[in-house]
Structure formats: structure tokens, C-alpha cells
Motif scaffolding. Sequence first.
Motif, mmCIF file in Angstrom:
data_model
loop_
_atom_site.group_PDB
_atom_site.id
_atom_site.type_symbol
_atom_site.label_atom_id
_atom_site.label_comp_id
_atom_site.label_asym_id
_atom_site.label_seq_id
_atom_site.Cartn_x
_atom_site.Cartn_y
_atom_site.Cartn_z
ATOM 1 N N THR A 267 44.395 69.985 -1.882
ATOM 2 C CA THR A 267 43.204 69.665 -1.090
ATOM 3 C C THR A 267 43.182 68.206 -0.643
ATOM 4 O OG1 THR A 267 42.097 69.345 -3.194
ATOM 5 C CG2 THR A 267 41.684 71.429 -2.070
ATOM 6 N N LEU A 268 44.013 67.372 -1.281
ATOM 7 C CA LEU A 268 44.026 65.954 -0.889
ATOM 8 C C LEU A 268 44.972 65.672 0.277
ATOM 9 C CD1 LEU A 268 43.725 63.642 -4.002
ATOM 10 C CD2 LEU A 268 42.195 63.895 -2.076
ATOM 11 N N MET A 269 45.697 66.695 0.709
ATOM 12 C CA MET A 269 46.650 66.475 1.799
ATOM 13 C C MET A 269 45.945 66.103 3.094
ATOM 14 S SD MET A 269 49.534 69.331 1.457
ATOM 15 C CE MET A 269 50.989 69.049 0.518
ATOM 16 N N LEU A 270 44.874 66.811 3.410
ATOM 17 C CA LEU A 270 44.156 66.525 4.656
ATOM 18 C C LEU A 270 43.516 65.136 4.635
ATOM 19 C CD1 LEU A 270 42.613 69.962 5.672
ATOM 20 C CD2 LEU A 270 44.457 68.704 6.754
ATOM 21 N N PRO A 271 42.807 64.761 3.524
ATOM 22 C CA PRO A 271 42.309 63.381 3.485
ATOM 23 C C PRO A 271 43.412 62.342 3.639
ATOM 24 C CG PRO A 271 41.289 64.663 1.754
ATOM 25 C CD PRO A 271 42.297 65.554 2.407
ATOM 26 N N ALA A 272 44.606 62.624 3.075
ATOM 27 C CA ALA A 272 45.726 61.677 3.193
ATOM 28 C C ALA A 272 46.121 61.506 4.655
ATOM 29 C CB ALA A 272 46.919 62.172 2.375
ATOM 30 N N LEU A 273 46.193 62.619 5.375
ATOM 31 C CA LEU A 273 46.514 62.546 6.816
ATOM 32 C C LEU A 273 45.410 61.815 7.573
ATOM 33 C CD1 LEU A 273 47.955 66.096 7.543
ATOM 34 C CD2 LEU A 273 49.171 63.932 7.680
ATOM 35 N N ALA A 274 44.153 62.060 7.156
ATOM 36 C CA ALA A 274 43.012 61.406 7.816
ATOM 37 C C ALA A 274 43.072 59.897 7.632
ATOM 38 C CB ALA A 274 41.713 61.968 7.254
ATOM 39 N N VAL A 275 43.476 59.462 6.415
ATOM 40 C CA VAL A 275 43.579 58.021 6.144
ATOM 41 C C VAL A 275 44.628 57.395 7.059
ATOM 42 C CG1 VAL A 275 44.395 56.355 4.418
ATOM 43 C CG2 VAL A 275 42.726 58.070 3.779
ATOM 44 N N ILE A 276 45.799 58.065 7.200
ATOM 45 C CA ILE A 276 46.873 57.557 8.065
ATOM 46 C C ILE A 276 46.370 57.440 9.502
ATOM 47 C CG2 ILE A 276 49.116 58.131 9.083
ATOM 48 C CD1 ILE A 276 49.888 59.391 6.421
ATOM 49 N N ALA A 277 45.689 58.485 9.978
ATOM 50 C CA ALA A 277 45.184 58.483 11.360
ATOM 51 C C ALA A 277 44.156 57.386 11.564
ATOM 52 C CB ALA A 277 44.580 59.850 11.673
ATOM 53 N N LEU A 278 43.279 57.212 10.555
ATOM 54 C CA LEU A 278 42.211 56.201 10.653
ATOM 55 C C LEU A 278 42.802 54.797 10.722
ATOM 56 C CD1 LEU A 278 39.062 56.114 10.556
ATOM 57 C CD2 LEU A 278 39.287 55.552 8.135
ATOM 58 N N VAL A 279 43.767 54.536 9.833
ATOM 59 C CA VAL A 279 44.395 53.204 9.817
ATOM 60 C C VAL A 279 45.117 52.948 11.134
ATOM 61 C CG1 VAL A 279 46.228 51.837 8.747
ATOM 62 C CG2 VAL A 279 44.632 53.082 7.319
ATOM 63 N N GLU A 280 45.812 53.972 11.623
ATOM 64 C CA GLU A 280 46.534 53.836 12.893
ATOM 65 C C GLU A 280 45.569 53.537 14.035
ATOM 66 O OE1 GLU A 280 49.575 53.291 15.124
ATOM 67 O OE2 GLU A 280 49.813 53.740 13.000
ATOM 68 N N LEU A 281 44.453 54.247 14.032
ATOM 69 C CA LEU A 281 43.430 54.062 15.073
ATOM 70 C C LEU A 281 42.848 52.657 15.025
ATOM 71 C CD1 LEU A 281 42.063 56.051 17.138
ATOM 72 C CD2 LEU A 281 40.157 56.133 15.535
ATOM 73 N N CYS A 282 42.487 52.209 13.804
ATOM 74 C CA CYS A 282 41.865 50.890 13.651
ATOM 75 C C CYS A 282 42.844 49.782 14.030
ATOM 76 C CB CYS A 282 41.410 50.675 12.210
ATOM 77 S SG CYS A 282 40.060 51.736 11.756
ATOM 78 N N THR A 283 44.076 49.856 13.535
ATOM 79 C CA THR A 283 45.031 48.785 13.830
ATOM 80 C C THR A 283 45.403 48.800 15.315
ATOM 81 O OG1 THR A 283 46.779 50.261 13.086
ATOM 82 C CG2 THR A 283 46.069 48.590 11.547
ATOM 83 N N GLY A 284 45.398 49.968 15.929
ATOM 84 C CA GLY A 284 45.660 50.068 17.359
ATOM 85 C C GLY A 284 44.589 49.351 18.164
ATOM 86 N N ARG A 285 43.336 49.543 17.761
ATOM 87 C CA ARG A 285 42.223 48.870 18.441
ATOM 88 C C ARG A 285 42.301 47.362 18.261
ATOM 89 N NH1 ARG A 285 36.573 52.209 17.806
ATOM 90 N NH2 ARG A 285 37.125 53.862 19.240
ATOM 91 N N LEU A 286 42.639 46.946 17.009
ATOM 92 C CA LEU A 286 42.752 45.515 16.734
ATOM 93 C C LEU A 286 43.844 44.887 17.592
ATOM 94 C CD1 LEU A 286 42.390 45.341 12.848
ATOM 95 C CD2 LEU A 286 40.792 44.475 14.542
ATOM 96 N N ARG A 287 44.950 45.619 17.712
ATOM 97 C CA ARG A 287 46.074 45.113 18.498
ATOM 98 C C ARG A 287 45.691 44.940 19.961
ATOM 99 N NH1 ARG A 287 50.454 49.139 17.212
ATOM 100 N NH2 ARG A 287 50.205 49.133 14.987
ATOM 101 N N ARG A 288 44.924 45.903 20.450
ATOM 102 C CA ARG A 288 44.518 45.804 21.866
ATOM 103 C C ARG A 288 43.575 44.624 22.073
ATOM 104 N NH1 ARG A 288 44.834 51.341 21.764
ATOM 105 N NH2 ARG A 288 42.659 51.641 21.192
ATOM 106 N N ARG A 289 42.702 44.402 21.056
ATOM 107 C CA ARG A 289 41.726 43.317 21.213
ATOM 108 C C ARG A 289 42.383 41.957 21.020
ATOM 109 N NH1 ARG A 289 35.900 43.919 18.475
ATOM 110 N NH2 ARG A 289 35.870 45.610 19.945
ATOM 111 N N TRP A 290 43.254 41.862 19.988
ATOM 112 C CA TRP A 290 43.956 40.597 19.724
ATOM 113 C C TRP A 290 45.463 40.857 19.804
ATOM 114 C CZ3 TRP A 290 39.954 41.709 16.016
ATOM 115 C CH2 TRP A 290 38.785 40.992 16.213
ATOM 116 N N PRO A 291 46.055 40.776 20.968
ATOM 117 C CA PRO A 291 47.484 41.102 21.125
ATOM 118 C C PRO A 291 48.395 40.244 20.244
ATOM 119 C CG PRO A 291 46.429 40.796 23.258
ATOM 120 C CD PRO A 291 45.440 40.366 22.232
#
Lengths: 153, 134
Positions: B105-129
Amino acid sequence: MFSNKGYGWKLGAALALIAVLGVYAARKGESINPPLWRCVVEPRRWDNTVLWLPYARVVSVHDAEFEVEATDAKIRVTGKSPVPVGGRLTLRGIFRADGPRIELIASRPLPPDLGRRRLLMEVVSVLVVLVVIANFIRHFAFRPKVLQVEGVD
Amino acid sequence: MADLLVHAASAYVAARPLRDHRLRSIVYVGVCLPDLLYKGLLYFGGAPNYLCEPTHSPLGLLPFCYALSLFFEEAWRKRAFGAMLGGAYLHLLFDLGKNYVGSVTLMLPALAVIALVELCTGRLRRRWPLSRPG
């Protein structure tokens, strides 16, 4: 410590230390939760030892005892079975040489679809390992052609 | 090995601040290392369970990581050792909650964490290249 000086000795020493640690751990851990088949083969040696069977199948159920099959060995368990015949459970108990039998301390039924869940996790884990290794190779593989092209630039 | 997705997700989050992609890839290997060594010795080496136990102990992992780091080029060995050991210790830290981490049951949360981190760091990168990893 990380230089090339005495490379063979360092590598040899590390491998020797790994081997020594492994043998030490194997000797120290021999008497902790021994496999069921060893207890059945040498009952006197393992009398009164605490056993843990992580996975066992109930073969028959009687009034005050039941029989389980685990790791290629069958044994009687004194106590009440939490699952019917054919059910799977995990249990802890004390091995008694008379019989031989296990005196039940605690048991917990295992879900019937445990095998399928486990298989799913194993498949995903293997895929994760493959991705991690591919990622590592992508960064560390020696690619002479790339180097030559970069060298030209 | 049953819970490697959770371990990989933990390493993904922990190694995200590292700018060097190669160092990051070693951390990912390090986080899988204890299980790879354990299962390797158990199934391919035919070793008994307790002989494999040092692969899941803090001191036992030191010679394993050291020996593996010696296979890197000289300039990289110290960093490789640190990154591999860091990843392996992260694995042990998560193994403390083994009963929960080993759950499907922890597999989906693990994937969600990866997606969330990717999303957040992607936004940060766009804001501060300039914060883009090198």
C-alpha cells in the motif's frame, strides 16, 4: 586510504573483513530463530528454543492442537489455530523435543492473496533496480565515441 | 527487496539537493545496495541468512562500500564511498519501520512523493534558472 597505493592489499583487506564479519554473524545468529527442519532433525539440541515461522500452512486442526507445514517440514503446534485447514499464518512458539511440537506463544493469520502482493512488489523492485543500474551506467559508462566528438569540439 | 520503490523514493528526495548527477546516481545505487547484497549472497551465493546480516548493519556496510568505492577512478573514490554509504544508511533508517515500508500500500504514496518533488523542483527551476543542477 582511497589512493592507488597498495590497491590490492586494501581491496583484499576489505574483502577479508567482509568474509570475517559474515562468518561471525552466521555463528552468532545460528541459535536465533533456527529453521524448522533443523529443529525437527535434531530435536534434543534445539529443545526449549524459541522459534519463529514467518510463513506456515495449516495442514490439519484438532481440539487443542493443529499441524502446520513450513520450510519443507511438518510439526504439531499446541494451541488453537486462528485459521482453518489450508489457511496461512505466521507464528512464534517454543520448540519442545517431546513430539516434537511447538508450544504456541503468538500467531497471526496471513492474507490469502499474500503471494500475489509479494509477486507485485518483487516485480516492481526488480524494475527499480534495473532503472537505478541503467541510470548509473548512463553517468559512468566509458563512451570513447562521445569523448572523441567532445575532443573535436 | 520487496520495498525498493519506497527506498528509491526516499533516496530521490534526499539526493535532490545534490547538483552532481553522477553523485546522485551513486546515492541511488547505495540505497538499493543492502538488499542487492543480501539477496545476491542469499540466492546467488547460497549463503545462510545470518551470513548476510552484515549487509544490513551500520558497521558491516563500511567494508562493502569501501570495497565497491575502490572500483571507481581514484579522484572519485572518496565521494563514491560517502554517497554509497549515505544511501545505504538511508536504507537502514527506513528499514527500522520495516513492517510498514514493506507494505504494498505504500507503493502509491512513494510514487506520489517522487512526482511531488519533481513538480516542485521543476517549478523552482523555472522561477530561478540559476538553481538548475549542473
